[in-house]
Scaffold this active site. Structure first.
Site, PDB file in Angstrom:
ATOM      1  CB  THR A   1      62.519  35.267  54.719  1.00 41.67           C
ATOM      2  OG1 THR A   1      61.746  34.771  53.689  1.00 41.67           O
ATOM      3  CG2 THR A   1      63.815  35.952  53.973  1.00 41.67           C
TER       4      THR A   1
ATOM      5  CE1 TYR B   1      50.907  24.817  49.243  1.00 40.65           C
ATOM      6  CE2 TYR B   1      49.125  23.514  48.163  1.00 40.65           C
ATOM      7  CZ  TYR B   1      49.954  23.949  49.272  1.00 40.65           C
ATOM      8  OH  TYR B   1      49.790  22.956  50.465  1.00 40.65           O
TER       9      TYR B   1
ATOM     10  CB  ALA C   1      54.318  23.979  40.535  1.00 37.51           C
TER      11      ALA C   1
ATOM     12  CB  ILE D   1      44.516  21.320  57.800  1.00 35.03           C
ATOM     13  CG1 ILE D   1      45.123  20.039  56.820  1.00 35.03           C
ATOM     14  CG2 ILE D   1      44.724  20.932  59.180  1.00 35.03           C
ATOM     15  CD1 ILE D   1      44.426  18.703  57.559  1.00 35.03           C
TER      16      ILE D   1
HETATM   17  P1  NDP Z   1      50.305  28.487  57.700  1.00 36.71           P
HETATM   18  O1  NDP Z   1      50.105  29.510  56.582  1.00 36.71           O
HETATM   19  O2  NDP Z   1      49.508  28.502  59.037  1.00 36.71           O
HETATM   20  O3  NDP Z   1      51.551  28.401  58.229  1.00 36.71           O
HETATM   21  C1  NDP Z   1      52.777  28.521  57.379  1.00 36.71           C
HETATM   22  C2  NDP Z   1      54.005  29.015  58.285  1.00 36.71           C
HETATM   23  O4  NDP Z   1      55.093  29.072  57.175  1.00 36.71           O
HETATM   24  C3  NDP Z   1      53.921  30.041  59.090  1.00 36.71           C
HETATM   25  O5  NDP Z   1      54.616  29.710  60.506  1.00 36.71           O
HETATM   26  C4  NDP Z   1      54.587  31.215  58.381  1.00 36.71           C
HETATM   27  O6  NDP Z   1      55.162  32.045  59.460  1.00 36.71           O
HETATM   28  C5  NDP Z   1      55.714  30.300  57.572  1.00 36.71           C
HETATM   29  N1  NDP Z   1      56.238  31.120  56.314  1.00 36.71           N
HETATM   30  C6  NDP Z   1      55.519  31.702  55.469  1.00 36.71           C
HETATM   31  N2  NDP Z   1      56.330  32.270  54.517  1.00 36.71           N
HETATM   32  C7  NDP Z   1      57.523  32.062  54.953  1.00 36.71           C
HETATM   33  C8  NDP Z   1      58.940  32.420  54.543  1.00 36.71           C
HETATM   34  N3  NDP Z   1      58.989  33.162  53.239  1.00 36.71           N
HETATM   35  N4  NDP Z   1      60.001  32.286  55.169  1.00 36.71           N
HETATM   36  C9  NDP Z   1      59.829  31.239  56.498  1.00 36.71           C
HETATM   37  N5  NDP Z   1      58.553  31.211  56.819  1.00 36.71           N
HETATM   38  C10 NDP Z   1      57.563  31.090  56.106  1.00 36.71           C
HETATM   39  O7  NDP Z   1      50.154  27.054  56.948  1.00 36.71           O
HETATM   40  P2  NDP Z   1      49.553  25.642  57.336  1.00 36.71           P
HETATM   41  O8  NDP Z   1      49.697  25.319  58.687  1.00 36.71           O
HETATM   42  O9  NDP Z   1      48.215  25.775  56.798  1.00 36.71           O
HETATM   43  O10 NDP Z   1      50.349  24.659  56.476  1.00 36.71           O
HETATM   44  C11 NDP Z   1      51.447  23.839  56.823  1.00 36.71           C
HETATM   45  C12 NDP Z   1      52.227  23.207  55.783  1.00 36.71           C
HETATM   46  O11 NDP Z   1      50.809  22.293  55.496  1.00 36.71           O
HETATM   47  C13 NDP Z   1      52.242  23.731  54.602  1.00 36.71           C
HETATM   48  O12 NDP Z   1      53.551  23.007  53.624  1.00 36.71           O
HETATM   49  C14 NDP Z   1      51.291  23.441  53.604  1.00 36.71           C
HETATM   50  O13 NDP Z   1      51.339  23.249  52.207  1.00 36.71           O
HETATM   51  C15 NDP Z   1      50.603  22.062  54.134  1.00 36.71           C
HETATM   52  N6  NDP Z   1      49.194  21.804  53.861  1.00 36.71           N
HETATM   53  C16 NDP Z   1      48.373  22.580  54.586  1.00 36.71           C
HETATM   54  C17 NDP Z   1      47.064  22.379  54.139  1.00 36.71           C
HETATM   55  C18 NDP Z   1      45.720  23.147  54.666  1.00 36.71           C
HETATM   56  O14 NDP Z   1      44.592  22.959  54.365  1.00 36.71           O
HETATM   57  N7  NDP Z   1      46.232  23.765  55.776  1.00 36.71           N
HETATM   58  C19 NDP Z   1      46.692  21.313  53.081  1.00 36.71           C
HETATM   59  C20 NDP Z   1      47.756  20.645  52.744  1.00 36.71           C
HETATM   60  C21 NDP Z   1      48.976  20.867  52.828  1.00 36.71           C
HETATM   61  P3  NDP Z   1      55.375  33.528  58.977  1.00 36.71           P
HETATM   62  O15 NDP Z   1      54.545  34.102  58.219  1.00 36.71           O
HETATM   63  O16 NDP Z   1      55.764  34.261  60.466  1.00 36.71           O
HETATM   64  O17 NDP Z   1      56.898  33.407  58.377  1.00 36.71           O
END
Ligand code: NDP
Length: 287
Positions: A86, A177, A179, A212
């Protein structure tokens, strides 16, 4: 008149040549992708695999990471491995970077993409949640970039920071988020300035994404947002192109991110209004 014209043509040619992405640019590169068990991070891992990169992915869910690694190997990755844990834990964040040193012998690109779980709704006053989200979405990015810097200096590599429109302009319903995403801009844009002053040849690409179609985002916002989400595989590829071309910022999609932002300095209230009009808002109380 001929000389300025020639200058213009040459400048245009130089700009377009500089602009051309080729998948070979990432062949054999050693890349960390965080948050790669799902969503955009998972898609970036697959694109990198097709391009023949060495990939080290991370997230918390081990079985998902195992599946992604397996698929990366099938797609042609030079190598693929994962480390689970994590990003609330800064020691874990730093250990991921150390793993690149140990098993890949260095690092060419650090893609910071993971995002902690938050809520979609009016700010609920939970300050502890803001602190926890800052640790996952911001501090762990800082910790990883700091640990990776010696390796990135050596390879003249790249840091890629996945952010959002919500990190450039105030968005309702995602206050904690937003922030954390604004904090990323402040830290990494300032760091880029210092790299420039110190002649450190490590690029920093800040990615400003719109809506997205990842499961998390669609589940949270599809019903309230009026716009259709853009495809995550295309988004992932655009991020990698921007990173390989060492862009300072990348806007995906351009029409829904960069263009509205052009209003920020000259018509901020109009931009605020346009942002609010993206949502199907509940009627205010008493109406
Ligand atoms: P997802 O929720 O699909 O993926 C998030 C990833 O982060 C997962 O692999 C999750 O895996 C991991 N994760 C979550 N919490 C933790 C933690 N505590 N420690 C380690 N890993 C963690 O997100 P998206 O693909 O939608 O987003 C990817 C990026 O794009 C982000 O930075 C998001 O802010 C940005 N973004 C996305 C948008 C959208 O509309 N989708 C819009 C604008 C920006 P696991 O749960 O296995 O840990």
């Amino acid at each position: 008149i001929f000389i300025p014209f020639l200058g213009l043509v040459l400048a245009f040619w130089f700009y377009s040549a500089r602009d051309t992405f080729k998948p070979e640019m990432l062949r054999g590169k050693r890349v960390i992708v965080t948050g790669a068990s799902t969503g955009i991070g998972e898609q970036m891992a697959y694109h990198l695999a097709r391009m023949g990169a060495h990939i080290l992915i991370t997230a918390r869910t081990q079985p998902r990471l195992q599946e992604v690694v397996q698929r990366c190997l099938e797609l042609g990755a030079a190598s693929a491995q994962f480390i689970s844990g994590t990003m609330e834990d800064m020691a874990f964040a730093q250990s991921v970077v150390r793993e690149a040193q140990t098993s890949l012998g260095g690092l060419d690109m650090l893609i910071l993409n993971h995002v902690g779980t938050s809520y979609f709704g009016f700010f609920d006053g939970d300050v502890e949640h803001v602190r926890q989200l800052l640790e996952i979405n911001f501090l762990s990015y800082v910790a990883m970039a700091t640990s990776a810097l010696p390796m990135l200096k050596e390879s003249e590599g790249s840091i890629v920071v996945v952010s959002s429109m919500a990190g450039k302009v105030g968005f309702p319903f995602t206050v904690p988020y937003s922030a954390t995403k604004f904090a990323l801009d402040g830290f990494f844009s300032s760091l880029r300035q210092e790299f420039s002053i110190q002649n450190i040849n490590v690029s920093i690409t800040l990615c400003i994404l719109g809506f997205i179609d990842t499961e998390r985002a669609v589940r949270a916002a599809a019903e309230v947002l009026r716009e259709r989400p853009a495809p995550r595989d295309e988004c992932a590829l655009e991020i990698l192109k921007g990173a390989a071309l060492r862009r300072r910022e990348l806007y995906y999609r351009y029409s829904s991110t960069r263009l509205p932002l052009l209003l920020r300095d000259c018509a901020a209230e109009l931009l605020d209004y346009l942002v609010r009009s993206r949502y199907r808002l509940p009627a205010p109380p008493g109406t």
